[in-house]
Motif scaffolding. Structure first.
Motif, short mmCIF file in Angstrom:
data_model
loop_
_atom_site.label_atom_id
_atom_site.label_comp_id
_atom_site.label_asym_id
_atom_site.label_seq_id
_atom_site.Cartn_x
_atom_site.Cartn_y
_atom_site.Cartn_z
N ARG A 71 -47.23 45.91 5.64
CA ARG A 71 -46.36 46.28 4.51
C ARG A 71 -45.74 45.05 3.84
N ASN A 72 -46.05 43.86 4.36
CA ASN A 72 -45.43 42.61 3.87
C ASN A 72 -43.91 42.64 4.00
N ASP A 73 -43.44 43.27 5.06
CA ASP A 73 -42.00 43.36 5.32
C ASP A 73 -41.61 42.22 6.26
N GLN A 74 -41.25 41.08 5.66
CA GLN A 74 -40.95 39.89 6.44
C GLN A 74 -39.67 40.02 7.26
N VAL A 75 -38.70 40.75 6.76
CA VAL A 75 -37.45 40.95 7.49
C VAL A 75 -37.72 41.72 8.78
N ALA A 76 -38.45 42.82 8.66
CA ALA A 76 -38.78 43.60 9.85
C ALA A 76 -39.64 42.79 10.81
N ALA A 77 -40.58 42.03 10.28
CA ALA A 77 -41.46 41.22 11.13
C ALA A 77 -40.65 40.22 11.95
N ARG A 78 -39.71 39.53 11.31
CA ARG A 78 -38.88 38.56 12.05
C ARG A 78 -38.05 39.26 13.12
N MET A 79 -37.51 40.42 12.77
CA MET A 79 -36.70 41.18 13.72
C MET A 79 -37.56 41.63 14.92
N LEU A 80 -38.77 42.09 14.65
CA LEU A 80 -39.64 42.57 15.73
C LEU A 80 -40.13 41.42 16.62
N VAL A 81 -40.37 40.27 16.04
CA VAL A 81 -40.74 39.10 16.86
C VAL A 81 -39.61 38.80 17.84
N ALA A 82 -38.38 38.84 17.35
CA ALA A 82 -37.22 38.60 18.22
C ALA A 82 -37.08 39.70 19.27
N MET A 83 -37.37 40.94 18.88
CA MET A 83 -37.24 42.07 19.81
C MET A 83 -38.23 41.99 20.98
N ARG A 84 -39.36 41.34 20.76
CA ARG A 84 -40.36 41.23 21.84
C ARG A 84 -39.90 40.34 22.97
N HIS A 85 -38.93 39.49 22.68
CA HIS A 85 -38.47 38.52 23.68
C HIS A 85 -37.98 39.20 24.97
N ASP A 86 -37.13 40.21 24.84
CA ASP A 86 -36.56 40.84 26.04
C ASP A 86 -37.60 41.48 26.96
N PRO A 87 -38.48 42.35 26.46
CA PRO A 87 -39.45 42.93 27.39
C PRO A 87 -40.41 41.90 27.96
N ILE A 88 -40.72 40.86 27.21
CA ILE A 88 -41.60 39.81 27.74
C ILE A 88 -40.88 39.05 28.85
N ARG A 89 -39.60 38.76 28.65
CA ARG A 89 -38.81 38.08 29.69
C ARG A 89 -38.71 38.96 30.94
N GLN A 90 -38.43 40.24 30.74
CA GLN A 90 -38.33 41.16 31.87
C GLN A 90 -39.67 41.30 32.59
N LEU A 91 -40.74 41.31 31.83
CA LEU A 91 -42.08 41.36 32.42
C LEU A 91 -42.31 40.14 33.31
N ALA A 92 -41.93 38.97 32.82
CA ALA A 92 -42.10 37.74 33.61
C ALA A 92 -41.27 37.79 34.89
N GLU A 93 -40.07 38.34 34.80
CA GLU A 93 -39.20 38.44 35.99
C GLU A 93 -39.80 39.39 37.03
N VAL A 94 -40.30 40.53 36.58
CA VAL A 94 -40.90 41.49 37.52
C VAL A 94 -42.17 40.90 38.12
N ASP A 95 -42.96 40.21 37.31
CA ASP A 95 -44.17 39.57 37.81
C ASP A 95 -43.82 38.55 38.88
N SER A 96 -42.78 37.77 38.63
CA SER A 96 -42.33 36.77 39.60
C SER A 96 -41.86 37.45 40.90
N SER A 97 -41.13 38.55 40.76
CA SER A 97 -40.67 39.30 41.94
C SER A 97 -41.85 39.81 42.76
N GLY A 98 -42.87 40.32 42.06
CA GLY A 98 -44.06 40.81 42.76
C GLY A 98 -44.79 39.70 43.50
#
Length: 133
Positions: free
Chosen positions: A36-63
């Motif tokens: 949609r060429n929605d740059q504002v939403a794109a920047r927001m979504l890039v930032a939103m991916r940070h938390d689940p990726i960080r949590q994924l890394a933590e769980v992977d490390s725990s495993g």
């Protein structure tokens, strides 16, 4: 290894899967915002991916930490199951199935991420291969 050991490892693997689902969803939304060429939403979504990726890394490390704490035979069996060997009992079977589901989803997410990264960053993408010398 006890059934509880397999259950604990399976729970950690399922948590990884759940975080990957979340990353996949946000990545899909990111692709839609780019369409949609929605740059504002794109920047927001890039930032939103940070938390689940960080949590994924933590769980992977725990495993990995949990698997490393097993005795030699237990570690060897975890490694064998992750490589696709046949499980010997129900606890191992459930764990191996979850590992397979997580691996398949990870492959999908990485491919989706690769396409988006190449689209967004082009030659500066993490996935861009270096030209041959």
């Amino acid at each position: 290894m006890t059934r509880d050991d397999w259950l604990e490892l399976t729970v950690l693997e399922r948590k990884k899967y759940n975080y990957l689902v979340e990353v996949q969803d946000v990545t899909r939304q990111l692709a839609e915002s780019l369409d949609r060429n929605d740059q504002v939403a794109a920047r927001m979504l890039v930032a939103m991916r940070h938390d689940p990726i960080r949590q994924l890394a933590e769980v992977d490390s725990s495993g990995k930490t949990r698997a490393a704490a097993l005795d030699g035979e237990g570690r060897a069996m975890v490694t064998a199951l992750r490589r696709g060997e046949e499980p010997r009992d129900d606890g191992q079977r459930i764990y191996a199935e979850q590992v397979g589901k997580t691996r398949r989803l990870l492959e999908q997410v990485v491919e989706m991420d690769r396409r988006l990264s190449l689209r967004m960053a082009g030659e500066h993408s993490f996935y861009q291969q270096l030209p041959p010398d």
